[in-house]
Design a protein around this motif. Structure first.
Motif, mmCIF file in Angstrom:
data_model
loop_
_atom_site.group_PDB
_atom_site.id
_atom_site.type_symbol
_atom_site.label_atom_id
_atom_site.label_comp_id
_atom_site.label_asym_id
_atom_site.label_seq_id
_atom_site.Cartn_x
_atom_site.Cartn_y
_atom_site.Cartn_z
ATOM 1 N N ARG A 185 32.107 26.881 25.492
ATOM 2 C CA ARG A 185 30.817 26.896 24.871
ATOM 3 C C ARG A 185 31.063 27.339 23.452
ATOM 4 O O ARG A 185 30.310 26.767 22.510
ATOM 5 C CB ARG A 185 29.653 27.887 25.411
ATOM 6 N N LEU A 186 31.889 28.239 23.082
ATOM 7 C CA LEU A 186 32.033 28.784 21.826
ATOM 8 C C LEU A 186 32.752 27.624 21.062
ATOM 9 O O LEU A 186 32.530 27.435 19.922
ATOM 10 C CB LEU A 186 33.053 29.931 22.016
ATOM 11 N N LEU A 187 33.796 27.005 21.529
ATOM 12 C CA LEU A 187 34.482 25.823 20.932
ATOM 13 C C LEU A 187 33.545 24.747 20.573
ATOM 14 O O LEU A 187 33.571 24.327 19.380
ATOM 15 C CB LEU A 187 35.441 25.368 21.722
ATOM 16 N N GLY A 188 32.330 24.452 21.520
ATOM 17 C CA GLY A 188 31.588 23.477 20.884
ATOM 18 C C GLY A 188 30.357 23.844 20.014
ATOM 19 O O GLY A 188 29.868 23.202 19.565
ATOM 20 N N LYS A 189 30.370 25.122 19.724
ATOM 21 C CA LYS A 189 29.557 25.623 18.867
ATOM 22 C C LYS A 189 30.405 25.830 17.384
ATOM 23 O O LYS A 189 29.948 26.485 16.207
ATOM 24 C CB LYS A 189 28.926 26.958 19.227
ATOM 25 N N ASN A 190 31.512 25.201 17.315
ATOM 26 C CA ASN A 190 32.398 25.534 16.235
ATOM 27 C C ASN A 190 32.777 26.803 15.838
ATOM 28 O O ASN A 190 33.159 27.200 14.429
ATOM 29 C CB ASN A 190 31.898 24.719 15.092
ATOM 30 N N VAL A 191 32.824 27.840 16.835
ATOM 31 C CA VAL A 191 33.302 29.285 16.730
ATOM 32 C C VAL A 191 34.906 29.271 16.349
ATOM 33 O O VAL A 191 35.507 28.813 17.491
ATOM 34 C CB VAL A 191 32.768 30.069 17.596
ATOM 35 N N GLU A 192 35.252 30.004 15.502
ATOM 36 C CA GLU A 192 36.889 29.902 15.490
ATOM 37 C C GLU A 192 36.949 31.269 16.442
ATOM 38 O O GLU A 192 36.774 32.443 16.318
ATOM 39 C CB GLU A 192 37.252 30.570 14.099
ATOM 40 N N VAL A 193 38.022 30.886 17.349
ATOM 41 C CA VAL A 193 38.242 31.882 18.467
ATOM 42 C C VAL A 193 39.826 31.983 18.642
ATOM 43 O O VAL A 193 40.404 31.080 18.472
ATOM 44 C CB VAL A 193 37.921 31.164 20.010
ATOM 45 N N VAL A 251 26.420 32.620 21.644
ATOM 46 C CA VAL A 251 27.218 33.321 22.800
ATOM 47 C C VAL A 251 26.579 33.241 24.235
ATOM 48 O O VAL A 251 27.040 33.079 25.045
ATOM 49 C CB VAL A 251 27.056 34.890 22.432
ATOM 50 N N GLY A 252 25.182 32.832 23.929
ATOM 51 C CA GLY A 252 24.552 32.474 25.242
ATOM 52 C C GLY A 252 23.704 33.540 25.865
ATOM 53 O O GLY A 252 23.489 33.658 27.122
ATOM 54 N N LEU A 253 23.477 34.856 25.195
ATOM 55 C CA LEU A 253 22.583 35.937 25.564
ATOM 56 C C LEU A 253 21.146 35.391 25.773
ATOM 57 O O LEU A 253 20.770 34.678 25.233
ATOM 58 C CB LEU A 253 22.900 37.029 24.922
ATOM 59 N N LYS A 254 20.529 36.025 26.906
ATOM 60 C CA LYS A 254 19.053 35.964 27.111
ATOM 61 C C LYS A 254 18.202 37.023 26.133
ATOM 62 O O LYS A 254 18.417 37.935 26.494
ATOM 63 C CB LYS A 254 18.554 35.767 28.363
ATOM 64 N N GLN A 298 36.764 33.633 36.566
ATOM 65 C CA GLN A 298 37.837 32.715 35.601
ATOM 66 C C GLN A 298 36.810 31.459 35.302
ATOM 67 O O GLN A 298 36.672 31.100 33.989
ATOM 68 C CB GLN A 298 38.774 32.000 36.487
ATOM 69 N N ALA A 299 35.898 31.151 36.114
ATOM 70 C CA ALA A 299 34.957 29.978 35.759
ATOM 71 C C ALA A 299 34.142 30.369 34.615
ATOM 72 O O ALA A 299 33.868 29.468 33.465
ATOM 73 C CB ALA A 299 34.296 29.366 36.963
ATOM 74 N N GLU A 300 33.607 31.632 35.061
ATOM 75 C CA GLU A 300 32.785 32.002 33.848
ATOM 76 C C GLU A 300 33.250 32.075 32.136
ATOM 77 O O GLU A 300 32.955 31.755 31.196
ATOM 78 C CB GLU A 300 31.861 33.227 34.074
ATOM 79 N N PHE A 301 34.619 32.730 32.397
ATOM 80 C CA PHE A 301 35.249 32.772 31.215
ATOM 81 C C PHE A 301 35.751 31.564 30.543
ATOM 82 O O PHE A 301 35.420 31.400 29.418
ATOM 83 C CB PHE A 301 36.715 33.607 31.538
ATOM 84 N N SER A 302 35.952 30.685 31.407
ATOM 85 C CA SER A 302 36.440 29.278 30.762
ATOM 86 C C SER A 302 35.058 28.538 30.292
ATOM 87 O O SER A 302 35.108 27.858 29.522
ATOM 88 C CB SER A 302 37.095 28.465 31.904
ATOM 89 N N ARG A 303 33.920 28.799 30.747
ATOM 90 C CA ARG A 303 32.822 28.266 30.512
ATOM 91 C C ARG A 303 32.300 28.737 29.201
ATOM 92 O O ARG A 303 31.903 27.942 28.255
ATOM 93 C CB ARG A 303 31.546 28.442 31.557
ATOM 94 N N ILE A 304 32.345 30.081 28.941
ATOM 95 C CA ILE A 304 32.154 30.590 27.584
ATOM 96 C C ILE A 304 33.081 30.316 26.511
ATOM 97 O O ILE A 304 32.715 29.924 25.387
ATOM 98 C CB ILE A 304 32.121 32.026 27.775
#
Length: 336
Positions: free
Chosen positions: A101-109, A44-47, A92-98
């Motif tokens: 990121r999720l698709l790059g981690k092979n998460v089913e979205v 997800v990308g949380l710290k 919008q940019a942050e939404f698209s970025r996440i």
């Protein structure tokens, strides 16, 4: 903090001419502590904010998720509790970025568009629902209610109701691959919750007593949602389970343990209605813990001097600073 009152206690409703109720962190009980940390941080990308007997993850400004390593089995359907929690992002940019990121981690979205918001739905390793949301209330023009059906019309006159798929190609084109590896924006916050319940009327009344405002109450559909004031009117959703039998999530199953609410100091204080302390007020500055009908715990705090006084869990992107009116999260971003 002990539980000071059960669901028979009430909090006098706020005057919600503006958004005055905010979520703090959400506590989750998980089966595999290290796997859960890796998911929320690496996927997800949380710290990580504090790691120990429990794990607190979020942004540089606030904790969004607290993980408790006490569950024995994954989440199962058929129980009251969390349907999904929603992390709201500022632009919008942050939404698209996440999304990238999720698709790059092979998460089913599951990517959907409801006009009032764009949403990405997925699950954590224990099957608990997660949503990433971009609020877009400016795209909504009117809301219609036709009996047990509801819809809203956006700028394109497309009905809002059953969501439509997002234009994935367009969404992903809004951000480059390199940006996808960055952590979640510090302006992200917990923006709404969606709960499975077995008693719509009882649960709906309980959360209205905490200061939420009725938005849609559709018992024929087994659905209701509530707002907290402001333009975005979907802050808490309640969905009736099919069997209608109250069945709290059992101990040992992955679940939401509790969540936190912050309310502004111009509300009236909660009053006991259990007979033992009728008419006595409770000071919210130290917090109280209420138990909802479906057994979820709600910790409520008051903030009197705006974001800085209340601590990092107040969503700064809401724009609330003392007596100032909320502004859209985008307005706090440079260049937006």
């Amino acid at each position: 903090m002990e539980i000071l009152a059960n669901h028979n206690a009430t909090v006098s409703p706020l005057s919600l001419t503006e958004e005055t109720t905010f979520y703090g962190c959400v506590h989750l009980e998980v089966t595999d502590f290290e796997r859960a940390i890796a998911f929320w941080q690496g996927v997800v990308g949380l710290k990580p904010r504090r790691l120990g007997a429990v794990a607190e993850l979020g942004t540089a400004w606030r904790t969004l998720i607290v993980l408790h390593p006490c569950a024995k089995v994954a989440a199962q359907e058929g129980f009251d509790g969390l349907h999904h929690l929603a992390i709201h992002v500022p632009c919008q940019a942050e939404f698209s970025r996440i999304f990238r990121r999720l698709l790059g981690k092979n998460v089913e979205v599951e990517a959907t568009d409801r006009v009032i918001a764009k949403s990405l739905y997925f699950t954590d390793p224990d099957g608990l629902g997660v949503e990433v949301t971009l609020e877009t209330p400016e795209r909504r023009r009117t809301e219609l209610d036709a009996g047990s059906r509801f819809a809203a019309t956006g700028v394109s006159d497309r009905p809002l109701g059953p969501p439509l798929p997002l234009d994935v190609e367009w969404e992903l084109a809004q951000v480059c691959d390199l940006a996808a590896v960055a952590p979640v924006s510090d302006l992200a916050y917990i923006g709404h919750l969606h709960l499975d319940v077995s008693g719509l009327e009882t649960d709906y009344a309980f959360f209205k007593s905490l200061g939420f405002r009725e938005n849609r109450f559709l018992p024929d559909n087994g659905f209701g949602d509530l707002s907290a004031g402001g333009e975005f009117t979907h802050r808490l959703a309640l969905q009736v389970r099919r069997d209608g039998v109250r069945r709290p999530a059992p101990n040992g199953m992955a679940r939401m343990r509790e969540f936190t609410l912050y309310v502004r100091d111009d509300c009236r204080l909660p009053v006991y209605q259990d007979g033992s302390a009728d008419g006595e007020s409770v000071d919210l500055r130290d917090g109280i813990c209420l138990q909802a009908p479906g057994n979820a715990l709600v910790r409520i705090f008051i903030h009197s001097r705006g974001v800085e006084a209340a601590g990092p869990d107040i969503p700064r992107s809401s724009g609330y600073h003392g007596s100032a009116k909320p502004v859209p999260p985008q307005a706090l971003l440079p260049g937006e």
